[in-house]
Design a protein around this motif. Sequence first.
Motif, PDB file in Angstrom:
ATOM      1  N   LEU A 171       0.865  -1.186   0.000  1.00 49.92           N
ATOM      2  CA  LEU A 171       0.000   0.000   0.000  1.00 49.92           C
ATOM      3  C   LEU A 171       0.900   1.235   0.000  1.00 49.92           C
ATOM      4  O   LEU A 171       1.555   1.543   0.990  1.00 49.92           O
ATOM      5  CB  LEU A 171      -0.928   0.010   1.204  1.00 49.92           C
ATOM      6  N   ARG A 172       0.945   1.935  -1.146  1.00 46.69           N
ATOM      7  CA  ARG A 172       1.853   3.065  -1.308  1.00 46.69           C
ATOM      8  C   ARG A 172       1.083   4.377  -1.389  1.00 46.69           C
ATOM      9  O   ARG A 172       0.020   4.458  -2.021  1.00 46.69           O
ATOM     10  CB  ARG A 172       2.690   2.903  -2.588  1.00 46.69           C
ATOM     11  N   PHE A 173       1.619   5.386  -0.741  1.00 50.17           N
ATOM     12  CA  PHE A 173       1.080   6.736  -0.796  1.00 50.17           C
ATOM     13  C   PHE A 173       2.127   7.640  -1.423  1.00 50.17           C
ATOM     14  O   PHE A 173       3.311   7.574  -1.066  1.00 50.17           O
ATOM     15  CB  PHE A 173       0.734   7.244   0.606  1.00 50.17           C
ATOM     16  N   GLN A 174       1.690   8.500  -2.344  1.00 55.39           N
ATOM     17  CA  GLN A 174       2.615   9.413  -3.005  1.00 55.39           C
ATOM     18  C   GLN A 174       2.010  10.807  -3.039  1.00 55.39           C
ATOM     19  O   GLN A 174       0.820  10.986  -3.359  1.00 55.39           O
ATOM     20  CB  GLN A 174       2.921   8.939  -4.423  1.00 55.39           C
ATOM     21  N   PHE A 175       2.819  11.784  -2.688  1.00 57.02           N
ATOM     22  CA  PHE A 175       2.384  13.174  -2.701  1.00 57.02           C
ATOM     23  C   PHE A 175       3.482  13.994  -3.352  1.00 57.02           C
ATOM     24  O   PHE A 175       4.668  13.845  -3.027  1.00 57.02           O
ATOM     25  CB  PHE A 175       2.130  13.683  -1.276  1.00 57.02           C
ATOM     26  N   GLY A 176       3.080  14.854  -4.296  1.00 56.31           N
ATOM     27  CA  GLY A 176       4.109  15.633  -4.972  1.00 56.31           C
ATOM     28  C   GLY A 176       3.545  16.758  -5.796  1.00 56.31           C
ATOM     29  O   GLY A 176       2.323  16.942  -5.918  1.00 56.31           O
ATOM     30  N   GLY A 177       4.464  17.500  -6.378  1.00 54.22           N
ATOM     31  CA  GLY A 177       4.093  18.606  -7.244  1.00 54.22           C
ATOM     32  C   GLY A 177       4.772  18.470  -8.591  1.00 54.22           C
ATOM     33  O   GLY A 177       5.851  17.883  -8.702  1.00 54.22           O
ATOM     34  N   ALA A 178       4.134  19.004  -9.620  1.00 56.83           N
ATOM     35  CA  ALA A 178       4.690  18.958 -10.971  1.00 56.83           C
ATOM     36  C   ALA A 178       4.398  20.266 -11.687  1.00 56.83           C
ATOM     37  O   ALA A 178       3.281  20.791 -11.610  1.00 56.83           O
ATOM     38  CB  ALA A 178       4.099  17.783 -11.748  1.00 56.83           C
ATOM     39  N   PHE A 207       0.958  24.241 -12.972  1.00 53.08           N
ATOM     40  CA  PHE A 207       1.483  23.647 -11.743  1.00 53.08           C
ATOM     41  C   PHE A 207       0.379  22.806 -11.111  1.00 53.08           C
ATOM     42  O   PHE A 207      -0.737  23.280 -10.902  1.00 53.08           O
ATOM     43  CB  PHE A 207       1.946  24.725 -10.760  1.00 53.08           C
ATOM     44  N   ASP A 208       0.703  21.536 -10.805  1.00 53.27           N
ATOM     45  CA  ASP A 208      -0.256  20.600 -10.223  1.00 53.27           C
ATOM     46  C   ASP A 208       0.283  20.013  -8.934  1.00 53.27           C
ATOM     47  O   ASP A 208       1.500  19.818  -8.783  1.00 53.27           O
ATOM     48  CB  ASP A 208      -0.541  19.431 -11.184  1.00 53.27           C
ATOM     49  N   ILE A 209      -0.633  19.726  -8.019  1.00 53.54           N
ATOM     50  CA  ILE A 209      -0.318  18.933  -6.829  1.00 53.54           C
ATOM     51  C   ILE A 209      -1.021  17.588  -6.984  1.00 53.54           C
ATOM     52  O   ILE A 209      -2.216  17.529  -7.273  1.00 53.54           O
ATOM     53  CB  ILE A 209      -0.789  19.636  -5.544  1.00 53.54           C
TER      54      ILE A 209
END
Length: 831
Positions: A573-580, A612-614
């Motif tokens: 179970l993976r969680f990922q948070f980031g910006g691009a 810009f996206d989160i």
Amino acid sequence: MKKFLFPVFLLVFILGYTQTKIGGIVQDENGDPIAFANVLFPNSSEGTITNDNGRFYYESEGDYNTIEVSFIGYETKEITLAGKVNYNMQIVLKEATEQLQEVIVYTGKQSKKDNPAIDILKKIWSKKRENGVFKYKSYQYDKYEKVEFDLNTIDSALIKSRMFKGLEFMFEDLDTSRITGKTYLPMFLNEVFSKVYGDNGLQLKKEDVLGNKNSGFGGNQAITAFVEDLYSDYDIYDNYLKFFDKSFTSPLSRTGVDVYNYVLSDSTFIDDKWCYNIIYYPRRKNELTFKGDFWVNDTTYAVKKINMEVTKSANINWVKEIYIEQEFDVVSDSVFLLKRDYMLSDFAFSKKEESRGVYGKRTTVFDNYTFNLERPEEFYKAESDPYDPRVFQQDSLFWKNARLEKLNDDESSIFKLLDTLQTVPKFRTYYDIVSVLGSGYIEIDKWNIDIGDLYSTFGINDAEGIRVRGGARTYFGQNDPWRLEGYMAYGFDDKKFKHGFSGKFLLDRKNRLIISGGNRRDIEQLGISLTSTTDVLGRSIASSGLVTVGNNNRLTNINLSVLSVEMEPIKNLRFQFGGAFRTLSSALPSEFSLDYVDPSSPTGVSSEVKQFDINTTIVYTPGRRTIGYGVERNTINDNYSTLVLNYTKGLSGFMESDFDYGRLQFSYTQPWQLGGIGRLTSTVELGKTFGEVPLGLLSVIPGNQTVFSLYNVFPNLDFYEFVTDTYATLHLEHNFNGRIFSRIPLLRKLNLREIVGIRGAWGSISDENVALSAPTNIPLLAPNREPYWEYSFGVGNIFKIFRLDFNFRGNYLDAPNARPFGVTGTFGFNF
């Protein structure tokens, strides 16, 4: 003196060691081979069965003077052995002239009512859930596993060949396989000792690895992952057994009576238990079946011993032999537990008897069973670290006690042999060639970098023309806690350089806390995926297809920068948070426009999107197994499902970002092993965009203008033919693995495999989004009138490596330039 003493010692060893070896062919009076004939040592439970070509080989540790050969419809023949080693035997059986009173001969389709073997089989089905560890509330046991790879069919011609010039010392200690009688040279050995715990009430199980030792290619995780997936666990009581991505019908299956013939052959005592011997062999050729026999107790109907050998006609590639043995131990009058599991596979390009190959052998031994020990639930959930360095550094005393089955002389010599080979330049050259072909990277050890990926070196598209690409990555070992990687590319038509680079850092191994980031400036085909790319290194095959259907001119210049944090607090179970942050513009504006209405622009139109996206992503992969503990891991199985939930929030104003919107996406991919009728793969994708966005940020139903068969795309759609802000897609693809073709006489020997597929997509696009992208020079259409659908028929395993798919468009045939039919293909080395 040594040359004289060696044959003397060898002769003394042979004379002093009791062993019987037999091998040869069984034929009828016309000289035709008799497949699946029974070859037994009288008054014992030892023996074998001839293969499809009537050939047999067997070794016994016992001292026997005769063998007994029989087959239904023929007279049983007893043969006196000339010595301890009896090869090239030619045995002729005569047809039975009169019916023996105690023998019932079954030919063709057997009667389920009158066959005593099938009566016994039914009792096995009714009792199977009462046997083994699942009869107790809880259990634990020791498990020792060794996996070995050997080069086989070694003769003087191979030893003297130029390939092995200077490596002749490798062949000083050769042995013969007790299964096939072929000479072999050990090349790899891996040992694992662990303790296994389970609670049937809680339905929990865990395995603590206490020792892991390897020699040979153990440092190469790609090879280790292949081995792990190759020899996955199985249960002979299951209806179907999965090997090499194929489902074989178990001889104990409830459907076995439809594919096997069963014969009650013998009965005797095994470990003070009276057991029946049942021979089984397939009714038809080219199906995924076994031949062999098993011994079953007469009161508990638990299997005591079983051997299974895949028939040579089975529709499987690159594997000449698969041989399996299992032995079960008696715990009480009613409980039998798995004691020893042995599996041998002979990998070869050809199934001819004389062809050379590689043995893959796995031996697993189970011992020290203990039952009904109370443990709290937390005990089972607290997993040990299988990659603890101490696990790989156990001393010789540990292994002396841990080996539930001692290494033989050949296995013991592997460690010394492989240590020696690592220092031989010629061997290292061979190893490096194989490694490059497998990974696509050239290792530069002294700099701790790899050059590659070599398979991405050349490409071609309408914007760049011919392009070349070169890259590199840091590489200190398989379990690096950090990795840097990058590439440069150049297009000869647009005369521009492109690049991509990334860095990944593993901060916490326990929770798989990883921080990563990178930048990419390149040309990409974005119309092949519903999900916006955040990969700064990858590249779709549609972006550089050497051959395409129509013009591949709807390409995008992309400048993408990403930064993200990922963690896996719970296994799989993976969680990922980031910006691009991305900048998008058309690579060929005159042919493909990404223009949109922009009141702030002097012209009222903008040709470039800055966004810009989160991103927040949750990925759940139940059943997925991995190997390694570094920042990058290898997956060792493909039978797990994948669920992805993604939310993207676009922010306007920040870093001159243009649009404020939200996007929710979900996908679910599931492989289904449907027993004897093959493997089904299904994928569902759903998505919704909230707010107004231009074409560059909308969701494109993925088309395919390449000549390659790609899963999860629509091969009869052009890129950007359908554009949506709300969508739902479904993909179903089923591989029958030759189930149908094996029943057609003219096609049977070709071992072809039939694949069928059906795909559908529904979507819509709001009037506001159509108006926003009005300046574009392509129509913005969505499949909202009715769901768009396609279907396909494919033929796989052509010459063992090719697959052709014939794709048909189901509707929307009135669309401009619609392609009602197309042919795609692919190639690969699949079992």
